[in-house]
Design an enzyme around this catalytic site. Structure first.
Site, PDB file in Angstrom:
ATOM      1  N   TYR A 101      75.006 -29.135  86.979  1.00  0.00           N
ATOM      2  CA  TYR A 101      75.473 -29.408  87.409  1.00  0.00           C
ATOM      3  C   TYR A 101      76.572 -30.279  85.618  1.00  0.00           C
ATOM      4  O   TYR A 101      76.176 -30.670  84.950  1.00  0.00           O
ATOM      5  CB  TYR A 101      75.845 -31.067  87.587  1.00  0.00           C
ATOM      6  CG  TYR A 101      76.867 -32.212  87.895  1.00  0.00           C
ATOM      7  CD1 TYR A 101      77.558 -30.920  89.709  1.00  0.00           C
ATOM      8  CD2 TYR A 101      77.842 -32.152  87.444  1.00  0.00           C
ATOM      9  CE1 TYR A 101      79.128 -31.781  89.927  1.00  0.00           C
ATOM     10  CE2 TYR A 101      79.224 -32.975  87.705  1.00  0.00           C
ATOM     11  CZ  TYR A 101      79.261 -33.359  89.014  1.00  0.00           C
ATOM     12  OH  TYR A 101      80.645 -33.474  89.077  1.00  0.00           O
ATOM     13  N   GLU A 190      84.924 -28.834  88.130  1.00  0.00           N
ATOM     14  CA  GLU A 190      83.621 -28.960  87.923  1.00  0.00           C
ATOM     15  C   GLU A 190      82.702 -27.951  88.303  1.00  0.00           C
ATOM     16  O   GLU A 190      83.493 -26.735  89.066  1.00  0.00           O
ATOM     17  CB  GLU A 190      83.248 -30.277  89.239  1.00  0.00           C
ATOM     18  CG  GLU A 190      82.083 -30.554  89.682  1.00  0.00           C
ATOM     19  CD  GLU A 190      82.291 -30.620  90.735  1.00  0.00           C
ATOM     20  OE1 GLU A 190      81.685 -32.045  91.112  1.00  0.00           O
ATOM     21  OE2 GLU A 190      81.968 -30.291  91.977  1.00  0.00           O
TER      22      GLU A 190
END
Ligand code: GDP
Ligand code: MN
Length: 380
Positions: A101, A190
């Protein structure tokens, strides 16, 4: 403005961040053609402006073009958390060895971009932050210094990435993501998941990209990405007319000048026992044109039962606003009760203009609290 995954990936790709080859389609037949062009197994991905698509059944692997068509048929029309799927992204399927992530947001507290990286990707990042906070490496970047190689090293070593080839690829992606974040005036970039394939290739499998609305004038090519169909029709109308408009769920429509005054108007309406249906900020203006535009937007909302004009004249002169209100009412018919509170520069002149006009549904009030009480009463 939130971008769809495929739009975010277009920007990623423009900044040199690796993504899979893919096609944007809106029908099952086109999904099949796209799968034929791409070749091999593909992923059919719902394009909606919300996350958690995988869990909601909006992401499916397809072995061949016929399968892609079938999966596309199943996903189109799905309701994912209130968003109906009308668009798909078909991309070459990846094999996944690891899911990481990576994100950059703007931390308003420190007034700096905040980088977050963890090898525990794929799942909800909130869950990682809660159950395994040490695994989530957070690092601020001084905007004047910009992104430096040592930032990348801290994140990568901090998260425990040991493979040298992965380290190198992630460092390059970090630098490019920072460039994309700054270069597009983003508020969020993101990548979840950032994957490592069994061959050791690192790439962005998903994208969440939010660009600051106030910077869109600098990026016409991003502004064009806005999906007008998906937007609330009233918000679209407001944008077209250049009116600042926010939809809420109560019954009093609010018009004020200046964000601070509008915010306190919401509080005073609540204090008077009512709820705002929406609000419009006239900004510094108060001319007839601006008032007509704002009234047009506010009165289109069927939830509005009364309108509260709350004006404090500073640079804006209250007599001008009063004339604006009268001119607006000449141009459009409004049956709803309109409560007007004028204070500040030329307030008396303004009130006199309204009083002389003696329009049945216009109710002048002297104070903000009285105005709010009246508007709430009239909305009941
Ligand atoms: P989200 O659920 O909205 O966050 O959508 P994502 O694009 O992140 O996809 C959700 C999950 O689907 C990912 O975490 C992967 O596990 C899986 N997925 C997406 N694309 C692929 C792919 O190309 N290959 C495989 N094997 N899984 C994929
Ligand atoms: Mn995701």
């Amino acid at each position: 403005m939130d971008l769809y995954e495929y739009q975010g990936k277009q920007l990623f790709s423009r900044f040199g961040i690796p993504v899979s080859d893919g096609r944007y389609v809106t029908t099952p037949e086109k999904a099949r053609t796209a799968a034929e062009e791409i070749g091999g197994a593909v992923v059919v991905k719902a394009q909606v402006l919300t996350g958690g698509r995988g869990k909601a059944g909006g992401i499916k692997l397809a072995d061949d073009p016929a399968d892609a068509e079938e999966k596309a048929r199943g996903i189109l029309g799905l309701d994912i958390r209130g968003h109906v799927v009308r668009k798909l992204w078909i991309e070459s399927a990846s094999e996944i060895a690891k899911e990481y992530y990576l994100s950059i947001t703007f931390d308003r507290g420190t007034k700096q971009p905040l980088l977050m990286f963890t090898t525990q990707g794929g799942v909800d990042i909130e869950e990682v932050a809660e159950t395994n906070p040490d695994a989530l490496i957070r690092l601020h970047v001084d905007p004047l210094e910009g992104f430096q190689p040592y930032h990348a090293r801290r994140l990568i070593y901090g998260a425990g990435v040991e493979d040298p080839s992965e380290q190198k690829q992630i460092a390059a992606i970090l630098a490019k993501l920072y460039e994309a974040f700054v270069g597009t005036d983003a508020m969020l970039c993101e990548i979840n998941p950032l994957i490592v394939t069994p061959d050791g290739e690192v790439k962005a499998l998903d994208s969440k990209f939010t660009v600051d609305d106030n910077a869109l004038y600098k990026h016409p090519e991003i502004a064009e990405m806005r999906d007008v169909e998906a937007a609330d029709p009233l918000e679209a109308l407001a944008r077209e007319k250049d009116v600042t408009y926010v939809k809420l769920d109560g019954e009093v429509g609010i018009l004020g000048n200046g964000a601070g005054l509008v915010m306190s108007t919401l509080d005073v309406i609540a204090l008077a026992g009512g709820r705002a249906a929406n609000f419009c900020d006239l900004g510094g203006g108060g001319d007839a044109e601006g008032v007509v535009d704002a009234l047009e937007v506010i009165t289109r909302d069927p939830q509005v039962k009364s309108i509260f004009f709350n004006i404090f004249g500073g640079i804006t002169r209250c007599d001008e606003v009063a004339k604006g209100i009268l001119a607006a009412l000449e141009r459009m018919t409004i049956e709803l009760p309109i409560v007007v509170r004028l204070d500040g520069t030329n307030a008396e002149e303004g009130r006199k203009i309204l009083a002389d006009a003696a329009i049945a549904n216009v109710h002048p009030e002297a104070t903000m609290l009285d105005g709010a009480r009246r508007a709430v009463e009239l909305a009941a």
